[in-house]
Design a protein around this motif. Structure first.
Motif, PDB file in Angstrom:
ATOM      1  N   TYR A  91     -39.665  88.126  28.649  1.00  0.00           N
ATOM      2  CA  TYR A  91     -39.965  89.350  27.908  1.00  0.00           C
ATOM      3  C   TYR A  91     -38.986  90.458  28.318  1.00  0.00           C
ATOM      4  O   TYR A  91     -38.488  91.206  27.469  1.00  0.00           O
ATOM      5  N   ASP A  92     -38.713  90.569  29.617  1.00  0.00           N
ATOM      6  CA  ASP A  92     -37.755  91.570  30.103  1.00  0.00           C
ATOM      7  C   ASP A  92     -36.374  91.352  29.496  1.00  0.00           C
ATOM      8  O   ASP A  92     -35.695  92.314  29.118  1.00  0.00           O
ATOM      9  N   GLU A  93     -35.947  90.100  29.396  1.00  0.00           N
ATOM     10  CA  GLU A  93     -34.631  89.813  28.821  1.00  0.00           C
ATOM     11  C   GLU A  93     -34.591  90.162  27.340  1.00  0.00           C
ATOM     12  O   GLU A  93     -33.568  90.637  26.839  1.00  0.00           O
ATOM     13  N   ARG A  94     -35.686  89.950  26.635  1.00  0.00           N
ATOM     14  CA  ARG A  94     -35.736  90.367  25.231  1.00  0.00           C
ATOM     15  C   ARG A  94     -35.586  91.885  25.119  1.00  0.00           C
ATOM     16  O   ARG A  94     -34.924  92.389  24.212  1.00  0.00           O
ATOM     17  N   THR A  95     -36.179  92.592  26.051  1.00  0.00           N
ATOM     18  CA  THR A  95     -36.034  94.056  26.067  1.00  0.00           C
ATOM     19  C   THR A  95     -34.589  94.433  26.361  1.00  0.00           C
ATOM     20  O   THR A  95     -34.008  95.300  25.697  1.00  0.00           O
ATOM     21  N   ASN A  96     -33.984  93.764  27.342  1.00  0.00           N
ATOM     22  CA  ASN A  96     -32.579  94.030  27.684  1.00  0.00           C
ATOM     23  C   ASN A  96     -31.653  93.774  26.505  1.00  0.00           C
ATOM     24  O   ASN A  96     -30.665  94.474  26.323  1.00  0.00           O
ATOM     25  N   LEU A  97     -31.956  92.737  25.722  1.00  0.00           N
ATOM     26  CA  LEU A  97     -31.056  92.316  24.639  1.00  0.00           C
ATOM     27  C   LEU A  97     -31.533  92.787  23.267  1.00  0.00           C
ATOM     28  O   LEU A  97     -31.219  92.175  22.247  1.00  0.00           O
ATOM     29  N   ASN A  98     -32.237  93.896  23.247  1.00  0.00           N
ATOM     30  CA  ASN A  98     -32.625  94.518  21.982  1.00  0.00           C
ATOM     31  C   ASN A  98     -31.395  95.220  21.410  1.00  0.00           C
ATOM     32  O   ASN A  98     -31.254  96.429  21.479  1.00  0.00           O
ATOM     33  N   ILE A  99     -30.493  94.402  20.880  1.00  0.00           N
ATOM     34  CA  ILE A  99     -29.198  94.879  20.377  1.00  0.00           C
ATOM     35  C   ILE A  99     -29.138  94.569  18.887  1.00  0.00           C
ATOM     36  O   ILE A  99     -29.127  93.399  18.486  1.00  0.00           O
ATOM     37  N   GLN A 100     -29.108  95.622  18.092  1.00  0.00           N
ATOM     38  CA  GLN A 100     -29.061  95.458  16.639  1.00  0.00           C
ATOM     39  C   GLN A 100     -27.614  95.286  16.179  1.00  0.00           C
ATOM     40  O   GLN A 100     -26.773  96.133  16.436  1.00  0.00           O
ATOM     41  N   LEU A 101     -27.356  94.174  15.509  1.00  0.00           N
ATOM     42  CA  LEU A 101     -26.032  93.889  14.976  1.00  0.00           C
ATOM     43  C   LEU A 101     -25.984  94.276  13.503  1.00  0.00           C
ATOM     44  O   LEU A 101     -27.017  94.493  12.875  1.00  0.00           O
ATOM     45  N   SER A 102     -24.795  94.318  12.940  1.00  0.00           N
ATOM     46  CA  SER A 102     -24.627  94.755  11.548  1.00  0.00           C
ATOM     47  C   SER A 102     -24.847  93.631  10.536  1.00  0.00           C
ATOM     48  O   SER A 102     -24.929  93.897   9.335  1.00  0.00           O
ATOM     49  N   THR A 103     -24.924  92.404  10.998  1.00  0.00           N
ATOM     50  CA  THR A 103     -25.107  91.262  10.097  1.00  0.00           C
ATOM     51  C   THR A 103     -26.104  90.278  10.715  1.00  0.00           C
ATOM     52  O   THR A 103     -26.385  90.346  11.915  1.00  0.00           O
ATOM     53  N   PRO A 104     -26.615  89.351   9.909  1.00  0.00           N
ATOM     54  CA  PRO A 104     -27.518  88.325  10.452  1.00  0.00           C
ATOM     55  C   PRO A 104     -26.811  87.421  11.463  1.00  0.00           C
ATOM     56  O   PRO A 104     -25.580  87.366  11.531  1.00  0.00           O
ATOM     57  N   ILE A 105     -27.621  86.694  12.211  1.00  0.00           N
ATOM     58  CA  ILE A 105     -27.149  85.737  13.206  1.00  0.00           C
ATOM     59  C   ILE A 105     -27.442  84.342  12.659  1.00  0.00           C
ATOM     60  O   ILE A 105     -28.517  84.100  12.105  1.00  0.00           O
ATOM     61  N   ILE A 106     -26.487  83.437  12.830  1.00  0.00           N
ATOM     62  CA  ILE A 106     -26.724  82.040  12.473  1.00  0.00           C
ATOM     63  C   ILE A 106     -26.884  81.242  13.761  1.00  0.00           C
ATOM     64  O   ILE A 106     -26.138  81.443  14.721  1.00  0.00           O
ATOM     65  N   VAL A 107     -27.883  80.388  13.771  1.00  0.00           N
ATOM     66  CA  VAL A 107     -28.111  79.475  14.884  1.00  0.00           C
ATOM     67  C   VAL A 107     -27.667  78.099  14.398  1.00  0.00           C
ATOM     68  O   VAL A 107     -28.219  77.573  13.435  1.00  0.00           O
ATOM     69  N   ILE A 108     -26.659  77.552  15.039  1.00  0.00           N
ATOM     70  CA  ILE A 108     -26.149  76.236  14.688  1.00  0.00           C
ATOM     71  C   ILE A 108     -26.728  75.255  15.704  1.00  0.00           C
ATOM     72  O   ILE A 108     -26.552  75.424  16.908  1.00  0.00           O
ATOM     73  N   ALA A 109     -27.441  74.260  15.203  1.00  0.00           N
ATOM     74  CA  ALA A 109     -28.223  73.388  16.080  1.00  0.00           C
ATOM     75  C   ALA A 109     -27.718  71.955  16.073  1.00  0.00           C
ATOM     76  O   ALA A 109     -27.371  71.412  15.022  1.00  0.00           O
ATOM     77  N   ASP A 110     -27.706  71.390  17.255  1.00  0.00           N
ATOM     78  CA  ASP A 110     -27.520  69.956  17.464  1.00  0.00           C
ATOM     79  C   ASP A 110     -28.875  69.483  17.997  1.00  0.00           C
ATOM     80  O   ASP A 110     -29.221  69.739  19.148  1.00  0.00           O
ATOM     81  N   LEU A 111     -29.658  68.845  17.117  1.00  0.00           N
ATOM     82  CA  LEU A 111     -31.050  68.537  17.413  1.00  0.00           C
ATOM     83  C   LEU A 111     -31.218  67.107  17.911  1.00  0.00           C
ATOM     84  O   LEU A 111     -30.739  66.168  17.269  1.00  0.00           O
ATOM     85  N   GLY A 112     -31.900  66.975  19.028  1.00  0.00           N
ATOM     86  CA  GLY A 112     -32.232  65.657  19.554  1.00  0.00           C
ATOM     87  C   GLY A 112     -33.638  65.293  19.131  1.00  0.00           C
ATOM     88  O   GLY A 112     -34.594  65.910  19.584  1.00  0.00           O
ATOM     89  N   ARG A 113     -33.735  64.340  18.245  1.00  0.00           N
ATOM     90  CA  ARG A 113     -35.044  63.920  17.735  1.00  0.00           C
ATOM     91  C   ARG A 113     -35.309  62.480  18.127  1.00  0.00           C
ATOM     92  O   ARG A 113     -34.410  61.772  18.576  1.00  0.00           O
ATOM     93  N   TRP A 114     -36.509  62.025  17.913  1.00  0.00           N
ATOM     94  CA  TRP A 114     -36.899  60.661  18.281  1.00  0.00           C
ATOM     95  C   TRP A 114     -36.045  59.622  17.568  1.00  0.00           C
ATOM     96  O   TRP A 114     -35.836  58.529  18.071  1.00  0.00           O
ATOM     97  N   ASN A 115     -35.530  59.968  16.392  1.00  0.00           N
ATOM     98  CA  ASN A 115     -34.764  59.002  15.594  1.00  0.00           C
ATOM     99  C   ASN A 115     -33.268  59.321  15.557  1.00  0.00           C
ATOM    100  O   ASN A 115     -32.571  58.916  14.642  1.00  0.00           O
TER     101      ASN A 115
END
Length: 181
Positions: free
Chosen positions: A48-72
């Motif tokens: 929670y403290d780190e979320r408070t520290n990183l309350n940084i508003q950017l000018s554009t959306p953020i993309i999360v690019i995922a490499d997902l490890g699934r059962w299959n």
């Protein structure tokens, strides 16, 4: 910078021995098991403290690019964080997570769950990136054909904004290639 990364927060591989002396001093009436539970609670409060520290508003959306490890098997995916706020990157529904800035200045997360491990890369869209460019990038991610050049052409790393909060030094970015030196 251990292993060429700056750890922001982790609940993976917490070592009670690292916490034991302080917890025994502060909570002598508790059993070791109770103090271990408290260690996890305190560590979760630090998120929670780190979320408070990183309350940084950017000018554009953020993309999360995922490499997902699934059962299959392993799969590529993405998520858009429309808020464009870095604090919104620090959420996970996995058992264990470690958020860090890597040697290239990228915000990343390794998230362990019952089927495997997911690896996330968080990037901000560059100002002026068109909807068509975003859709094309998402298609390449989904198809598993995206390259680092595709990613750096349309996005920028988040590590620079994060490093300002913590006083970290990151490698500089080469403007012509968009890659960290």
């Amino acid at each position: 910078m251990a292993d060429n990364k700056h750890i922001i927060w982790s609940n993976y591989d917490l070592d009670y021995e690292d916490w034991k002396d302080d917890l025994e001093e502060q909570y002598p009436e508790m059993t070791d098991n109770e103090r271990q539970e408290l260690m996890y609670e305190i560590n979760n409060d630090y998120l929670y403290d780190e979320r408070t520290n990183l309350n940084i508003q950017l000018s554009t959306p953020i993309i999360v690019i995922a490499d997902l490890g699934r059962w299959n098997g392993r799969f590529s995916g993405y998520k858009i964080i429309d808020s464009g706020n870095i604090k919104d990157c620090l959420y996970s529904d996995t058992d264990y997570s470690t958020w860090y800035v890597d040697k290239y200045g990228d915000l990343r997360c390794d998230a362990v769950h019952h089927d495997g491990t997911n690896h996330y890369l968080y990037r901000k869209f560059k100002d002026g990136t068109s909807d068509t460019q975003i859709e094309n990038l998402k298609g390449k991610i989904y198809d598993g054909t995206v390259t680092r050049a595709d990613i750096t052409r349309l996005t920028t790393r988040l590590g620079d904004d994060i490093a300002k909060v913590y006083g970290w030094r990151l490698p500089t970015v080469q403007k012509s290639r968009g890659e960290a030196r």
